[in-house]
Motif scaffolding. Structure first.
Motif, PDB file in Angstrom:
ATOM      1  N   ARG B 130       0.828  -1.209   0.000  1.00 37.12           N
ATOM      2  CA  ARG B 130       0.000   0.000   0.000  1.00 37.12           C
ATOM      3  C   ARG B 130       0.862   1.259   0.000  1.00 37.12           C
ATOM      4  O   ARG B 130       0.552   2.248  -0.654  1.00 37.12           O
ATOM      5  N   LYS B 131       1.995   1.195   0.739  1.00 40.38           N
ATOM      6  CA  LYS B 131       2.889   2.356   0.787  1.00 40.38           C
ATOM      7  C   LYS B 131       3.445   2.688  -0.593  1.00 40.38           C
ATOM      8  O   LYS B 131       3.577   3.851  -0.967  1.00 40.38           O
ATOM      9  N   ASP B 132       3.780   1.627  -1.344  1.00 44.00           N
ATOM     10  CA  ASP B 132       4.322   1.847  -2.690  1.00 44.00           C
ATOM     11  C   ASP B 132       3.277   2.499  -3.595  1.00 44.00           C
ATOM     12  O   ASP B 132       3.582   3.417  -4.340  1.00 44.00           O
ATOM     13  N   TRP B 133       2.037   1.991  -3.533  1.00 45.75           N
ATOM     14  CA  TRP B 133       0.993   2.560  -4.385  1.00 45.75           C
ATOM     15  C   TRP B 133       0.760   4.016  -4.046  1.00 45.75           C
ATOM     16  O   TRP B 133       0.546   4.844  -4.930  1.00 45.75           O
ATOM     17  N   ARG B 134       0.815   4.340  -2.735  1.00 42.36           N
ATOM     18  CA  ARG B 134       0.611   5.732  -2.340  1.00 42.36           C
ATOM     19  C   ARG B 134       1.750   6.597  -2.889  1.00 42.36           C
ATOM     20  O   ARG B 134       1.536   7.692  -3.392  1.00 42.36           O
ATOM     21  N   PHE B 135       2.964   6.054  -2.810  1.00 43.86           N
ATOM     22  CA  PHE B 135       4.119   6.789  -3.324  1.00 43.86           C
ATOM     23  C   PHE B 135       3.974   7.023  -4.829  1.00 43.86           C
ATOM     24  O   PHE B 135       4.258   8.114  -5.337  1.00 43.86           O
ATOM     25  N   ILE B 136       3.486   5.996  -5.529  1.00 42.12           N
ATOM     26  CA  ILE B 136       3.293   6.121  -6.972  1.00 42.12           C
ATOM     27  C   ILE B 136       2.259   7.207  -7.277  1.00 42.12           C
ATOM     28  O   ILE B 136       2.434   8.008  -8.201  1.00 42.12           O
ATOM     29  N   GLN B 137       1.210   7.269  -6.473  1.00 44.62           N
ATOM     30  CA  GLN B 137       0.212   8.336  -6.629  1.00 44.62           C
ATOM     31  C   GLN B 137       0.857   9.715  -6.494  1.00 44.62           C
ATOM     32  O   GLN B 137       0.583  10.620  -7.271  1.00 44.62           O
ATOM     33  N   GLN B 138       1.736   9.836  -5.489  1.00 40.86           N
ATOM     34  CA  GLN B 138       2.429  11.107  -5.287  1.00 40.86           C
ATOM     35  C   GLN B 138       3.264  11.481  -6.496  1.00 40.86           C
ATOM     36  O   GLN B 138       3.282  12.635  -6.932  1.00 40.86           O
ATOM     37  N   CYS B 139       3.972  10.480  -7.031  1.00 41.24           N
ATOM     38  CA  CYS B 139       4.837  10.742  -8.194  1.00 41.24           C
ATOM     39  C   CYS B 139       3.991  11.201  -9.381  1.00 41.24           C
ATOM     40  O   CYS B 139       4.385  12.115 -10.119  1.00 41.24           O
ATOM     41  N   LEU B 140       2.833  10.574  -9.561  1.00 42.76           N
ATOM     42  CA  LEU B 140       1.951  10.956 -10.658  1.00 42.76           C
ATOM     43  C   LEU B 140       1.457  12.385 -10.461  1.00 42.76           C
ATOM     44  O   LEU B 140       1.402  13.180 -11.407  1.00 42.76           O
ATOM     45  N   ALA B 141       1.097  12.713  -9.204  1.00 43.49           N
ATOM     46  CA  ALA B 141       0.589  14.049  -8.928  1.00 43.49           C
ATOM     47  C   ALA B 141       1.672  15.087  -9.202  1.00 43.49           C
ATOM     48  O   ALA B 141       1.397  16.174  -9.707  1.00 43.49           O
ATOM     49  N   GLU B 142       2.904  14.732  -8.902  1.00 48.59           N
ATOM     50  CA  GLU B 142       4.003  15.678  -9.074  1.00 48.59           C
ATOM     51  C   GLU B 142       4.201  16.086 -10.535  1.00 48.59           C
ATOM     52  O   GLU B 142       4.666  17.183 -10.817  1.00 48.59           O
TER      53      GLU B 142
END
Lengths: 287, 276
Positions: B130-142
């Motif tokens: 779950r932590k990885d998916w959240r991080f991926i979301q952040q990267c996409l938002a960036e």
């Protein structure tokens, strides 16, 4: 109504039909999932070559075992693994085009297989069995091996899902991330080899490539997501196995050919459907 | 135990950067294949957070240079040091491929591709958590792609495709980005979007190398430029490097210099392959 029911149930009253159905479904699912990578990485010729290259191994087992069927699986397995690694090394080492290298190995091995089998007196019948398979001759022991190795293949694909995805989509990133790219490539080759071996009984050497390629290619027309592509391919392949066997039973045609023809028909239908949908879209867009 | 074993045995080279060393230090690097010299005696150095454009005609060795730094191509002689270590030990380097080199029909969506950047951190046979998916979301938002997370990659515009690869580099937690022709075939707005994202990365000390044919973009938006044609013809700030003599040396007969008013216009006909 009961007529229709009888139509479907009656063939299943034979134990050999039950075993055949189960084998066709299991093999179909495994080949379809592995075949997804074969299609995406453009390895159809590799798969075809691998299937043909195991013939000399099977022939050796046949000659050594004096016609006994049980050891054939292990001979096929050994030859397939050795061939897949051999072809893989050739792809890396050969300074020629990859398909040329595969073509040389494939034809050479296949010829060796035919030569070995031709030393037996009534060799056309034996050769036909290996070339075209006979899913209705699958034994309980065969089913067990198909189940065990098929299960191993699926588990490995799930376990290394993201690695196989990456080495197929972007091998350069895989290398910069320090993934063992070469080992993973060989692992995939070996999985394809295993899938080929467990399918040997079902469709034989000659039509093997259809089991690997056709359901996955059909699924590729239907979706743009890898996991869904795998599921669709598996469903299409098991449907083709079941429908193919009914066709084989009622029309008295060779089981392997019937399965492959059904699978090909699915592909054609989906392709036509896709073209029609595009035309429809274009038509409504103009209106 | 298993996890430790895997991360050490399968990925033996996750090296830490040595402090007080430049992020990239290349000296006397040469690459020769089949007796063809692809790169000849390349020497330069970049500090963390610098942004360099690599300019040169087709076949100048831009991609070769990037791949050697990324550790995926061997080199013949010389030295390459990334944070004080040889290439090949770093998962902190992201190579962003030319868009024409990517199979856009591959059945993956934007999130799938960005997830690939995490694979180096996950370890073999581990699924992202779950932590990885959240991080991926952040990267996409960036990079402004959060609304396109589920989009199939063939349905992206050129600028979106490039931003997706930047997001993947972020997911990789890369400190050195090697961007192969990121601006080729993009409209000005998409180029501006990417440059703005790169500005943000500079704040965090991420170093960027980008190959391009656009001399104006290179001189306006990059503080370091390198003119490359198998050897380094010029390296430094754009005003020093982009002299008529250097440009003629790099592009040879493919470049005409035209005086117009007080400005010199450089007109080149050597382009890398455009996107298909």
């Amino acid at each position: 109504m009961t007529g229709l029911l009888t139509f479907f149930i009656q063939p299943l009253s034979y134990a050999f039909m039950q075993r055949g159905m189960l084998a066709a479904i299991l093999v179909g699912v495994v080949c379809a999932v592995v075949g997804t990578y074969v299609v995406l990485r453009g390895m159809a010729f590799f798969g075809d070559a691998l299937a043909h290259a195991i013939l000399p191994g099977v022939a050796m087992g046949y000659l050594v075992g004096g016609g006994a069927r049980e050891p054939l699986f292990w001979w096929a397995l050994g030859t397939a693994v050795v061939s897949s690694i051999g072809i893989g090394m050739l792809i890396r080492a050969a300074k020629m085009r990859e398909d040329t290298a595969i073509g040389i190995v494939f034809a050479g091995m296949f010829a060796l297989g035919i030569a070995l089998i031709s030393t037996v007196r009534n060799y056309t019948a034996d050769l036909a069995h290996f070339l075209f398979g006979d899913v209705l001759a699958v034994s309980n022991a065969d089913l067990l091996l198909i189940g065990i190795f098929g299960g191993l293949i699926i588990i490995t694909i799930l376990l290394f899902y993201k690695e196989f995805l990456l080495i197929s989509f972007d091998p350069l990133l895989a290398m910069t991330l320090r993934l063992p790219v070469r080992a993973l490539d060989y692992l995939l080759f070996i999985l394809i080899a295993l899938a080929v071996v467990i399918s040997l009984q079902t469709v034989g050497v000659a039509l093997m490539v259809a089991m690997l390629v056709t359901p996955a290619a059909t699924a590729y027309l239907l979706t743009r997501r890898l996991p869904i592509m795998m599921v669709f391919a598996a469903i299409l392949a098991s449907l083709a196995g079941v429908i193919g066997l009914y066709l084989s039973y009622y029309l008295s045609i060779a089981s392997g050919a019937a399965i492959v023809l059904t699978s090909t028909l699915f592909f054609i239908l989906v392709w036509i459907g896709k073209i029609l949908r595009q035309l429809w879209k274009r038509g409504t867009a103009i209106l | 135990m298993l996890k430790k074993l895997q991360s050490n045995a399968i990925f033996p080279h996750h090296v830490q950067h040595q402090p007080e060393t430049p992020i990239l230090d290349v000296s006397s690097l040469s690459v020769v294949y089949d007796s063809i010299v692809a790169l000849d005696n390349i020497t330069f150095r970049l500090e963390a957070g610098q942004r360099m454009a690599v300019i040169g005609p087709n076949g100048a060795g831009k991609t070769t240079l990037f791949k050697v730094i990324a550790g995926v191509l061997p080199y013949s002689s010389g030295q390459v040091r990334i944070g004080g270590h040889t290439p090949g030990g770093h998962i902190c380097i992201a190579y962003l491929p030319q868009r024409s080199q990517v199979d856009w029909r591959f059945p993956v969506n934007v999130t799938d591709v960005v997830m690939m950047g995490r694979i180096g951190k996950l370890g073999l046979a581990h699924w992202p958590g779950r932590k990885d998916w959240r991080f991926i979301q952040q990267c996409l938002a960036e990079v402004g792609l959060e609304d396109l997370a589920g989009r199939q990659i063939s349905e992206l515009s050129g600028g979106q495709q490039q931003r997706m690869f930047i997001a993947r580099a972020l997911a990789q937690e890369a400190e050195l980005l090697l961007m192969d022709e990121p601006f080729t075939g993009l409209d000005v707005t998409s180029q501006e979007d990417i440059l703005r994202i790169l500005d943000g990365l500079r704040q965090r000390g991420v170093t960027v190398l980008a190959s391009t044919h656009d001399l104006r973009l290179a001189s306006e938006k990059f503080e370091q430029v390198m003119l490359l044609n198998r050897r380094i013809i010029g390296f430094g700030c754009p005003a020093d490097v982009f002299t008529s003599q250097h440009l003629m040396d790099a592009f040879g007969g493919h470049l005409r210099l035209v005086q117009s008013g007080g400005e010199t216009l450089a007109i080149g006909d050597a382009y890398c392959e455009e996107d298909r």
